[in-house]
Scaffold this active site. Structure first.
Site, PDB file in Angstrom:
ATOM      1  N   GLY A 189      43.822  33.588  30.574  1.00  0.00           N
ATOM      2  CA  GLY A 189      44.477  34.759  31.163  1.00  0.00           C
ATOM      3  C   GLY A 189      43.432  35.770  31.614  1.00  0.00           C
TER       4      GLY A 189
ATOM      5  N   GLY B 207      44.161  38.816  34.281  1.00  0.00           N
ATOM      6  CA  GLY B 207      45.162  39.848  34.019  1.00  0.00           C
ATOM      7  C   GLY B 207      44.549  41.228  33.837  1.00  0.00           C
TER       8      GLY B 207
ATOM      9  N   LEU C  39      44.185  43.220  31.187  1.00  0.00           N
ATOM     10  CA  LEU C  39      43.229  43.310  30.082  1.00  0.00           C
ATOM     11  C   LEU C  39      42.183  42.198  30.181  1.00  0.00           C
ATOM     12  CD1 LEU C  39      43.063  45.066  27.461  1.00  0.00           C
ATOM     13  CD2 LEU C  39      44.182  43.175  26.295  1.00  0.00           C
TER      14      LEU C  39
ATOM     15  N   ASP D 124      42.260  30.934  34.231  1.00  0.00           N
ATOM     16  CA  ASP D 124      43.594  31.438  34.584  1.00  0.00           C
ATOM     17  C   ASP D 124      44.251  30.398  35.485  1.00  0.00           C
ATOM     18  OD1 ASP D 124      45.854  33.186  35.175  1.00  0.00           O
ATOM     19  OD2 ASP D 124      44.552  34.817  34.519  1.00  0.00           O
TER      20      ASP D 124
ATOM     21  N   ASP E 229      46.224  26.022  33.107  1.00  0.00           N
ATOM     22  CA  ASP E 229      47.616  26.387  32.872  1.00  0.00           C
ATOM     23  C   ASP E 229      47.809  26.184  31.367  1.00  0.00           C
ATOM     24  OD1 ASP E 229      50.299  26.430  32.378  1.00  0.00           O
ATOM     25  OD2 ASP E 229      50.866  25.156  34.084  1.00  0.00           O
TER      26      ASP E 229
ATOM     27  N   TYR F 119      60.038  39.478  25.119  1.00  0.00           N
ATOM     28  CA  TYR F 119      58.581  39.630  24.947  1.00  0.00           C
ATOM     29  C   TYR F 119      58.270  40.081  23.513  1.00  0.00           C
ATOM     30  CZ  TYR F 119      54.090  42.144  25.502  1.00  0.00           C
ATOM     31  OH  TYR F 119      52.809  42.633  25.359  1.00  0.00           O
TER      32      TYR F 119
ATOM     33  N   LYS G 253      56.271  38.119  20.551  1.00  0.00           N
ATOM     34  CA  LYS G 253      55.076  38.673  19.888  1.00  0.00           C
ATOM     35  C   LYS G 253      55.276  38.728  18.370  1.00  0.00           C
ATOM     36  CE  LYS G 253      52.281  39.176  23.333  1.00  0.00           C
ATOM     37  NZ  LYS G 253      51.139  38.261  23.443  1.00  0.00           N
TER      38      LYS G 253
HETATM   39  C1  AKB Z   1      54.452  46.260  28.211  1.00  0.00           C
HETATM   40  O1  AKB Z   1      54.778  47.358  28.655  1.00  0.00           O
HETATM   41  O2  AKB Z   1      55.203  45.276  28.173  1.00  0.00           O
HETATM   42  C2  AKB Z   1      53.048  46.097  27.669  1.00  0.00           C
HETATM   43  C3  AKB Z   1      53.015  46.294  26.191  1.00  0.00           C
HETATM   44  C4  AKB Z   1      53.224  47.646  25.619  1.00  0.00           C
HETATM   45  O3  AKB Z   1      52.847  45.361  25.468  1.00  0.00           O
HETATM   46  N1  AKB Z   1      52.159  47.000  28.309  1.00  0.00           N
END
Ligand code: AKB
Length: 324
Positions: free
Chosen positions: A9, A12, A14, A35, A50, A140, A144
């Site tokens: 990645g 991206g 970061l 990437d 990938d 997301y 995480k």
């Molecule tokens: C997002 O906004 O999804 C990211 C994060 C806070 O993980 N920047």
């Protein structure tokens, strides 16, 4: 032993800046950027990976005798809501691939980024602690939170040295974010410098935890450098930078651009932001590896504006052309 680093990645927001810092730290020949697509004008070693393809990661790890992996590929909070199942699949599959390849090849250290998105209803909104209840409402955030537990599982079961940070929104001039709820905090500076009106997708008083890119990168390197015995958290460390709202940013920007115009047009991202902490307690990171943020809103604003002015002077009006 010399470190040979793979960044997954690396194009991206970061990843691009972290790759440059890792090159600086370990030498260009010891950092393999990867990437989905080649990056134009990239200086260094680059491989197309990938990360949903475990064999391909394995191939590159063997080819370069990799000793550390930084796994930064993921679909973020806002974009993830468009395709929840795809987001879950991509975020988890790529993590499992990295963990498995790392276990099989005895990789020394793995970095896995988590996020303030792991928090939600039930956690205090102010000074949210490292051990606060995790109740994410985005796919997301769910990926995480699950990823943090899998990182810890690989450490406990296999002794794999996986380390992780829960990043706040990252603000930097070097690269553009994509698909996040905190992206507005980068876009706003581009609009200010271009002297254009900014349309903010969050309400003016929505306070969120943010961090300047320089601090975010330094946190990552400091965590990865910390002695193993200091690492007491094997899920993910809270780190704080500075918390502020869009209105507070606007006040700061208007000190330099008094005519800066903003309209507030909150959309679905407002709901995501409303469930996230307003501020973060990062005392465990401070105790374990000495973490301390350096940039406040004033320093972020003056640096962003100065650097973006320099970049836009070169003629490009396309923020996407900004990668380093
Ligand atoms: C997002 O906004 O999804 C990211 C994060 C806070 O993980 N920047």
């Amino acid at each position: 032993m010399e470190a040979i680093v793979l960044v997954i990645g690396a194009n991206g927001q970061l990843g691009s800046v972290l790759t440059a810092s890792l090159q600086h730290k370990f030498g260009k020949d010891n950092v393999i950027a990867s990437d989905l697509k080649y990056r134009e004008n990239f200086k260094g070693i680059f491989e197309i990976i990938d990360a949903t393809d475990r064999d391909r990661i394995q191939e590159v790890v063997v080819k370069y005798k990799i000793t550390q992996i930084y796994h930064l590929a993921a679909i973020l909070s806002a974009k993830g809501e468009e395709t929840p199942l795809k987001t879950w699949d991509l975020n988890m599959r790529t993590l499992f691939n990295v963990l498995e390849v790392s276990r099989i090849n005895n990789i020394n250290k793995v970095f896995f980024p988590s996020s303030i998105a792991v928090f939600g209803e039930g956690a205090p909104l102010d000074q949210t602690s490292n051990t606060a209840y995790l109740n994410p409402a985005t796919v997301y955030g769910i990926s995480k939170a699950a990823g943090e537990n899998w990182a810890q599982y690989y450490f406990l079961k296999y002794g794999l040295d996986v380390r992780s940070i829960r990043y706040p929104g990252v603000i930097g001039y070097q690269s553009m974010p994509g698909g996040g709820t905190t992206d507005y905090a980068v876009d706003i500076y581009h609009k200010a410098v271009l002297e254009e009106e900014f349309s903010c997708f969050l309400k003016e008083n929505t306070t969120l935890p943010m961090i300047f890119m320089e601090d975010a990168i330094r946190a990552t390197l400091e965590l990865m450098d910390a002695p193993k015995e200091n690492i007491t958290i094997r899920t993910s460390y809270n780190i704080a930078g500075i918390s502020f709202s869009p209105a507070e940013m606007v006040t700061e920007i208007r000190k330099l651009y008094p005519d800066f115009k903003v309209k507030y047009e909150p959309d679905f991202r407002q709901e995501i932001a409303s469930r996230w902490p307003k501020s973060i307690d990062d005392s465990v990171a401070e105790e374990d590896w000495g973490w301390q943020a350096e940039f406040d809103l004033e320093a972020i604003t003056s640096t962003m504006i100065q650097k973006l002015k320099e970049k836009y002077k070169t003629g490009s009006k396309n923020p996407e052309a900004f990668i380093l």
